[in-house]
Write a protein that holds these residues in place. Structure first.
Motif, short mmCIF file in Angstrom:
data_model
loop_
_atom_site.label_atom_id
_atom_site.label_comp_id
_atom_site.label_asym_id
_atom_site.label_seq_id
_atom_site.Cartn_x
_atom_site.Cartn_y
_atom_site.Cartn_z
N TYR A 27 37.04 54.41 31.56
CA TYR A 27 35.99 54.46 32.24
C TYR A 27 35.95 53.31 33.03
CZ TYR A 27 31.31 53.14 32.92
OH TYR A 27 29.82 52.68 33.15
N PHE A 28 35.70 53.55 34.49
CA PHE A 28 35.79 52.74 35.53
C PHE A 28 34.54 51.51 35.73
CE2 PHE A 28 39.24 55.43 36.32
CZ PHE A 28 40.32 54.72 36.98
N LYS A 29 34.66 50.38 35.75
CA LYS A 29 33.65 49.54 35.66
C LYS A 29 33.33 48.94 37.30
CE LYS A 29 34.68 46.35 32.81
NZ LYS A 29 34.87 45.20 32.04
N ASP A 30 32.11 48.52 37.51
CA ASP A 30 31.95 47.69 38.76
C ASP A 30 32.36 46.39 38.64
OD1 ASP A 30 30.98 50.01 40.06
OD2 ASP A 30 29.02 49.67 39.87
N ASP A 31 32.83 46.08 37.63
CA ASP A 31 33.07 44.48 37.64
C ASP A 31 34.20 44.11 38.44
OD1 ASP A 31 31.04 44.54 35.57
OD2 ASP A 31 32.61 43.93 33.85
N ALA A 32 34.19 42.69 39.03
CA ALA A 32 35.19 42.48 39.98
C ALA A 32 35.75 41.36 39.50
CB ALA A 32 35.03 42.43 41.31
N THR A 33 37.08 41.01 39.48
CA THR A 33 37.54 39.78 39.08
C THR A 33 39.04 39.42 40.11
OG1 THR A 33 39.41 40.60 37.41
CG2 THR A 33 37.18 39.93 36.56
N ALA A 34 38.94 38.10 40.11
CA ALA A 34 40.14 37.59 41.06
C ALA A 34 40.95 36.29 40.37
CB ALA A 34 39.57 37.37 42.60
N PHE A 35 41.94 35.95 40.79
CA PHE A 35 42.76 34.82 40.34
C PHE A 35 42.63 34.64 38.94
CE2 PHE A 35 40.01 33.72 44.52
CZ PHE A 35 41.42 33.82 45.12
N ASN A 36 43.31 35.81 38.28
CA ASN A 36 43.26 35.95 36.92
C ASN A 36 41.99 35.46 36.05
OD1 ASN A 36 45.90 36.71 36.42
ND2 ASN A 36 46.72 35.06 37.04
N ASN A 37 40.92 36.44 36.59
CA ASN A 37 39.62 36.24 35.97
C ASN A 37 38.59 34.77 36.02
OD1 ASN A 37 37.92 38.14 34.67
ND2 ASN A 37 38.46 37.14 32.65
N LYS A 38 39.32 33.97 37.20
CA LYS A 38 38.62 32.58 37.37
C LYS A 38 37.43 32.98 38.41
CE LYS A 38 42.78 29.78 36.97
NZ LYS A 38 43.66 30.86 36.56
N LYS A 39 37.60 34.02 39.14
CA LYS A 39 36.64 34.40 40.04
C LYS A 39 36.01 35.94 39.62
CE LYS A 39 34.79 35.21 44.72
NZ LYS A 39 35.44 35.20 46.14
N LYS A 40 34.48 35.96 39.37
CA LYS A 40 34.16 37.31 38.78
C LYS A 40 32.81 37.57 39.56
CE LYS A 40 35.26 35.80 33.89
NZ LYS A 40 34.65 35.66 32.53
N GLY A 41 32.52 38.87 39.74
CA GLY A 41 31.47 39.27 40.57
C GLY A 41 31.42 40.82 40.12
N VAL A 42 30.54 41.60 41.06
CA VAL A 42 30.29 42.87 41.04
C VAL A 42 30.22 43.59 42.22
CG1 VAL A 42 28.44 44.78 40.17
CG2 VAL A 42 28.78 42.77 38.54
N ILE A 43 30.96 44.49 42.44
CA ILE A 43 31.18 45.51 43.55
C ILE A 43 30.11 46.86 43.25
CG2 ILE A 43 32.55 46.29 45.36
CD1 ILE A 43 34.71 44.52 44.45
N THR A 44 29.13 47.18 43.77
CA THR A 44 28.29 48.00 43.36
C THR A 44 29.05 49.29 44.00
OG1 THR A 44 26.22 47.00 43.89
CG2 THR A 44 26.22 49.14 43.89
N GLY A 45 29.19 50.44 42.98
CA GLY A 45 29.76 51.44 43.21
C GLY A 45 31.38 51.46 43.17
N LYS A 46 31.81 50.31 42.95
CA LYS A 46 33.40 50.12 42.90
C LYS A 46 34.12 51.29 41.79
CE LYS A 46 35.58 46.54 41.04
NZ LYS A 46 36.53 47.20 40.10
N GLY A 47 33.48 51.29 40.63
CA GLY A 47 34.09 52.08 39.63
C GLY A 47 34.06 53.46 39.96
#
Length: 256
Positions: A27-47
């Motif tokens: 299952y593909f989520k819209d959650d987005a992370t960067a820098f090994n989970n140090k930055k988190k967010g949501v990209i709508t429709g990404k999944g």
């Protein structure tokens, strides 16, 4: 939706027990992370978009004989895949200087490399996925020498094919990350391509303008992240009519 047993949840995907032994629902989520989970967010429709993009690319790779875990897409956010024993190594193939390579070696971002470079990283978020060598991989038993050779050969083949495919739609494949797993097939262990291939783990630049159309837009707060993912899907000819619509509702699971 029937309740299903959750096997694993990562930064971008959830794995559920599949309908048949040896299968998993991804299952593909819209959650987005960067820098090994140090930055988190949501990209709508990404999944939704990554599901479609990865389906397309995995299917095309299978057509040229690259073995993958992909079986079929189930709906807008889910696909059925083979269950694999993931090798704890991330394989990064680089064609153009960008990201950590440019920083480490003092290269100008966008500089074409003398040849494609393949790097290995140990999958361990708490250690920031350190770079490792073949010596580390074999010494710690993460993979054998024949398995490393197979992974290297397959990675180069994937790079050659995807570079041409993306160039055909006006995109430059700067670099990308692959993961591999083991399956027991016809009385022998077999290495196959796993995880996903999408703008989450590929750097894709417009050939003419070098506009970034990948997760770097999220990493660097460049804006228009959703539009970048949609543009990749549009150029591949697979953009859903409404990329933000969730056909699959929020997943449920039963206690293990």
């Amino acid at each position: 939706m029937s309740r299903r047993r959750r096997i694993y949840e990562g930064k971008a995907k959830i794995l559920f027990e599949g309908p048949e032994p040896g299968t998993v629902i991804q299952y593909f989520k819209d959650d987005a992370t960067a820098f090994n989970n140090k930055k988190k967010g949501v990209i709508t429709g990404k999944g939704v978009l990554n599901n479609r993009i990865s389906e397309y690319l995995m299917t095309r790779l299978a057509e040229i004989g690259v073995p993958t875990h992909f079986i079929k897409r189930l709906n807008m956010r889910e696909q059925l895949v083979r269950q694999v024993e993931i090798i704890p190594i991330e394989v990064v193939v680089r064609n153009v200087a960008a990201g950590s390579l440019a920083t480490r070696l003092g290269l100008e971002e966008g500089e074409r490399l003398p040849r494609s470079i393949v790097e290995y990283y140990y999958k361990a978020d708490h250690l920031n996925d350190p770079m490792v060598t073949e010596e580390h991989i074999t010494a710690f038993g993460w993979a054998t020498i024949p398995e490393i050779d197979e992974i290297l050969n397959m990675s180069i083949r994937v790079n050659d094919f995807l570079s041409g495919l993306f160039l055909g739609i006006g995109l430059k494949l700067v670099d990308f990350k692959l993961e591999f797993g083991r399956v027991f097939d016809e009385d022998q262990d077999m290495i196959i391509l796993a995880d996903e291939i999408s703008p989450d783990n590929c750097r894709l630049w417009d050939v003419k303008t070098n506009e970034k159309l990948d997760k770097d837009r999220f990493r660097r707060d460049m804006g228009r992240v959703e539009e970048a993912y949609q543009e990749v899907a549009r150029r591949l000819g697979i953009l859903p009519e409404d990329p933000g619509r969730d056909v699959a509702e929020t997943p449920t699971e039963e206690d293990a």
